[in-house]
Structures are given as C-alpha cells and as structure tokens.
Write a protein that holds these residues in place. Sequence first.
Motif, short mmCIF file in Angstrom:
data_model
loop_
_atom_site.label_atom_id
_atom_site.label_comp_id
_atom_site.label_asym_id
_atom_site.label_seq_id
_atom_site.Cartn_x
_atom_site.Cartn_y
_atom_site.Cartn_z
N ALA A 240 0.89 -1.34 -0.03
CA ALA A 240 -0.05 -0.05 -0.04
C ALA A 240 0.78 1.33 0.04
N ALA A 241 2.10 1.23 0.59
CA ALA A 241 3.04 2.35 0.54
C ALA A 241 3.67 2.55 -0.60
N ARG A 242 3.59 1.49 -1.71
CA ARG A 242 4.44 1.86 -2.98
C ARG A 242 3.85 3.20 -3.54
N PRO A 243 4.76 3.79 -4.42
CA PRO A 243 4.27 4.91 -5.03
C PRO A 243 3.08 4.83 -6.03
N ARG A 244 3.25 3.44 -6.50
CA ARG A 244 1.86 3.03 -7.22
C ARG A 244 1.46 1.62 -6.23
N PRO A 245 0.35 1.61 -5.66
CA PRO A 245 0.07 0.63 -4.69
C PRO A 245 -0.58 -0.69 -5.54
N ILE A 246 -0.18 -1.70 -4.99
CA ILE A 246 -0.75 -3.09 -5.84
C ILE A 246 -1.55 -3.78 -4.84
N PRO A 247 -2.60 -4.86 -5.32
CA PRO A 247 -3.12 -5.57 -4.57
C PRO A 247 -2.34 -6.61 -3.89
N ILE A 248 -2.66 -7.13 -2.57
CA ILE A 248 -2.20 -8.30 -1.99
C ILE A 248 -3.19 -8.87 -1.31
N HIS A 249 -3.22 -10.22 -2.10
CA HIS A 249 -4.29 -11.24 -1.61
C HIS A 249 -3.77 -12.06 -0.53
N GLY A 250 -3.56 -11.84 0.74
CA GLY A 250 -3.27 -12.66 1.68
C GLY A 250 -4.15 -13.34 2.36
N GLU A 251 -3.67 -14.67 2.91
CA GLU A 251 -4.43 -15.75 3.84
C GLU A 251 -3.36 -15.62 4.96
N LEU A 252 -4.09 -15.10 6.02
CA LEU A 252 -3.16 -14.93 7.40
C LEU A 252 -3.51 -15.91 8.32
N GLY A 253 -4.31 -15.35 9.39
CA GLY A 253 -4.49 -16.46 10.61
C GLY A 253 -5.72 -16.66 10.78
N SER A 254 -6.37 -17.91 11.40
CA SER A 254 -7.80 -18.07 11.67
C SER A 254 -7.82 -18.90 12.86
N VAL A 255 -8.84 -18.72 13.62
CA VAL A 255 -9.41 -19.50 14.89
C VAL A 255 -10.09 -20.63 14.56
N ASN A 256 -11.09 -20.33 13.41
CA ASN A 256 -12.18 -21.57 13.09
C ASN A 256 -12.77 -22.23 14.05
N PRO A 257 -13.65 -21.30 14.61
CA PRO A 257 -14.60 -21.51 15.76
C PRO A 257 -15.53 -22.81 15.20
N VAL A 258 -15.74 -23.62 16.36
CA VAL A 258 -16.78 -24.59 16.16
C VAL A 258 -17.95 -24.62 17.25
N LEU A 259 -19.12 -24.52 16.97
CA LEU A 259 -20.61 -24.59 17.81
C LEU A 259 -20.98 -25.75 18.04
N VAL A 260 -21.13 -26.50 19.24
CA VAL A 260 -21.69 -27.60 19.40
C VAL A 260 -22.70 -27.33 20.27
N THR A 261 -24.01 -27.73 19.89
CA THR A 261 -25.22 -27.47 20.76
C THR A 261 -25.50 -28.86 21.59
N PRO A 262 -26.47 -28.53 22.47
CA PRO A 262 -26.57 -29.73 23.52
C PRO A 262 -27.27 -31.03 22.52
N ALA A 263 -28.17 -30.54 21.78
CA ALA A 263 -28.77 -31.52 20.83
C ALA A 263 -27.96 -32.37 20.09
N ALA A 264 -26.76 -31.78 19.66
CA ALA A 264 -25.65 -32.43 18.87
C ALA A 264 -25.22 -33.67 19.80
N LEU A 265 -25.23 -33.50 20.96
CA LEU A 265 -24.45 -34.50 22.01
C LEU A 265 -25.48 -35.51 22.61
N ALA A 266 -26.74 -35.25 21.97
CA ALA A 266 -27.87 -36.16 22.76
C ALA A 266 -28.13 -37.63 22.47
N GLU A 267 -27.67 -37.98 21.00
CA GLU A 267 -27.84 -39.19 20.32
C GLU A 267 -26.74 -40.02 20.98
N PRO A 268 -27.16 -41.30 21.03
CA PRO A 268 -25.94 -42.40 21.73
C PRO A 268 -24.85 -42.30 20.60
#
Length: 497
Positions: A240-268
């Motif tokens: 971005a600081a270049r005299p002529r900025p260019i795009p950077i498509h960066g994949e950086l960091g991620s926590v990737n959360p998981v939500l488990v509901t009570p019903a998901a654990l109810a089956e044997p």
Amino acid sequence: MGAESVWSLDPRTGERRGDAPVAVAADPAAVDAAVRAAHAALPALADRARRSALLRAAAARLHAGGESLVAAADAETRLGTARLTGELARTVYQLRYFADLVDRAADAGGFLDIRTDTADPGLTPPRPELYRVQLPLGVVGVFAASNFPFAFSVPGGDTASALAAGCPVVVKAHPDHPETSELAAAALRAAAVEVGLPEGTIGLVHGFAAGPELVRHPLLAGVGFTGSPRGGRALFDLAAARPRPIPIHGELGSVNPVLVTPAALAEPGAVEQLAAGLVGSFTLGMGQFCTKPGLVLLPAGSVGDACAKAVADATAQVPAGVLLDARMREAFLDGFAARAALTDVQALAPAGPAASAEAPLAVLPGVLSVTAEAALRDSHELLLEECFGPGTVLVRYADADEAAAVLGRMDGCLTATLHTPADDPQAPAWLAALAAFAGRVLFGGWPTGVAVADAMQHGGPYPAATSSGTSVGGAAVERWLRPVAFQSVPQALQPRL
C-alpha cells in the motif's frame, strides 16, 4: 561479502541437511532479474492455448517426479510421505483444473466474463457499443507457505491461478523447504520451455530480504501470500505504501471456531464420535493447517463434561510429532503456556516438549478448557486468537446468549462450523451468526481439508485474509484479472483472448 547460503534443515533436529546449501539468498539484482524475465514473458502468455498447455505439462512433470519431490518435502517438513503424496496429487489435480478453466475462459460463465452492449442512440444519454473483458494484471509475486510445500507453495494455487489468468509469477520460496522449492520450480520451468514459453515465466527467489524487495519492484502487479498475520500485514502495508500501490491477496490467521449445541450430543455415541473427529482435525499435520479448529464451544453440564473428557482422553493417545521449524515450535509452546496461565483456564491435556533421540524438537498436543464467562474477559482475549500448532480451546457456555457473546467477539475467520441437528429451530440463526465473520460455514464435519472446486471460498474477513478473494477454487483466478471496457471499438479490433 558473498551471497548468503540457503540450507535445507531437518525439522526434527534443526540441523543442516547435506554437505552443501541448496541455493543462495537473492540480492536486489537477482530479484530484479527474476521480475524482469517474468515481465518479458507476458506477451507469450497471452495465448490461452499455450497457458493451458503449460498447466498440463507442469502437472505431468510434477506427477512424473513425484517420488523425488515427496522425499525432499518429507525430509524438510516431516509431514509424512502419505500426507505429502496426497498433497502432491491434489496439486497436480489443481493444475489440470485450472487448465480446464483456461479452456473455457471465453465461454458463457468463463472467467474472462465477456459482456457486451449494443449501441442505442435512442437512449438518453445515448449508449455506445461496449465490449467488456478481463485482462491479466501483470507479474504476480507468490509467497510460499510453510505448511503445504506443494499445494500452497511453488506449484500451488496462487501460481496455478496466476498462470491461468495470463500472469507470469515470481515465487518467494519458504525457508522451511528450499530443496523442494527448487525441484518444483525446475519442473515448472521445464514445462514452460516444453510448450514454447520463456523459462522466466516462473521465477524463484530465496531469502528473507527478497520478500520486501519483490513487493517493492515497480513491475510487480499483485501479490499472493499465505502465512502469519504479522508477515502478511507487513507485506500488505508495504504494497500500500508503494508509489503505485498494488493488491495483495493474503491468507493470514484464523481460529476457525466450532459451535456444538446440546442437541448435537444427545444421540447415543455422539459424544465419542464428536471427540474423535475434533482431535483428528486439530492434530492433523500437527495442527499446522490454516483451517484447524482452534476454539470449540461446548455446552456446560454433564454432556459437555463427558465430551471434554473424551477429547482429553483421545488427545492423550496422539503421538508426539515435530513442527515445521524450531521457531514455530517455540511460538506454539509459548502460546499454549501463556493461555494455560490465564486465570480459570484448565489444561485438560498439557502441550509440551516430548524430546527423543531421533526427534529432540518433538512436542505433544494439548487441550485447554475455560468457561465462556472467563473467555469473555478482556484479560483473556488471547484465547480468541490463533495458536498455530496442535492445540485447541474448549469454551463451556451456559446458554445460547453466552455462546452468541463469544461468537460476537470473533475476528474474521476462514471457517466456522455448526454441530446441531438439521431440525434445530435455531440452526438458521446460528448459521447467520457464523457467516458474519467466516468465509466458509460448515454444517457438521470438520474444517480441515479444502476442496479444489468452483464454489469453494478460502478466505474471510481480516485477519483471515486481506481481500474478499479466495486462494482455492475457480474464483481464485479472478484475483489476477482486471476488467477493461472497449467502447465503440470495431469488432475486428476488440481483443479476443
């Protein structure tokens, strides 16, 4: 002073492999030469048939050299020959997949996205004849990833999609696998020559200083990056600081959360099945996947207790392994310890060193547990940040409001996952909450493993990525194109790409 040597290292010990370096670090003159050679290849790459042939030839050469490539990658990463053989097969498929996209680029729905409007002088104001098409940006700089020596490195998705778009590439090799990078680059260059393209269509540079030098080069038109938030943000700011900025498509960091509901654990059997799936996912590749589930919301109470215990027990059965380098090992152990030291955080399975004579840098995976109330404290924000490596955090929520509050604190993520029955009346609301901060939302299953497919989205709001693009799948090619409209240009003169 001579050029700095680049050595291949054994991640088990941190020691040099072989009797000689595999490359030298690129100085500014070497970076300049690589970018200029790539820029000179632009006219030749304008031929779509030749681009398709290049991608197919590259796939064939990687497949033919698979034994040597996998051996080198395993020696430099210790990810295992089975995992690396699969990754190389995926990379070969990905190259052929983009070749197919190139062949269909000018068809309806193809990535050239050709649009036309006929002239209509009767409109107010009059409409001219318009022909709109996508053109390649120019030379693309690709920063190879540490954790995928094939699929996200020299011959990986950024390189394949850029070449498909008609953009030559200069790859900044990752220091964790320089020998593998040299072998892969040689295969790609040979493929270029085989189909009549300049060898400089694919360039390769080594060394830390080569990265900023590459981003600053005036002939560079875009950047693809996969790595840490700190490194990606530094390059983003530099672009971005270049005299002529260019795009950077960066994949950086991620926590990737998981939500488990009570019903998901109810089956044997559901508790055991979910625990096994989670442990398999967060320890896959020693937790060195960008899509590793790093935070899991479990319901409080007996069923949540049983699931947490099953996760801890399964984690204890996972053998020790090595991370990609000593620096990542230190960062993981320090990060896990810092989180474990927070008030009201319990280590159900403590991560730590597991040195052996063969692998003095080995570590064990770990699991932390905390209540949602504690995780929401300002002093505990570290729990909601990525800790790269084989560890995860179980957050125990008392009710839906607490779970929603935790999700509301999440930064942008690559993925988010919901485990609940399909007939859960709250499922639509939960999916909407996850989509608010994630690029890919899963219903059931686990986020590790990303399909090379037309509808794939591998990106997300910052800090998961620095743009709204995807680094995997057909839409990845769009990052390296720009639309141009030709007005009142005779059809014979319009570019037919």
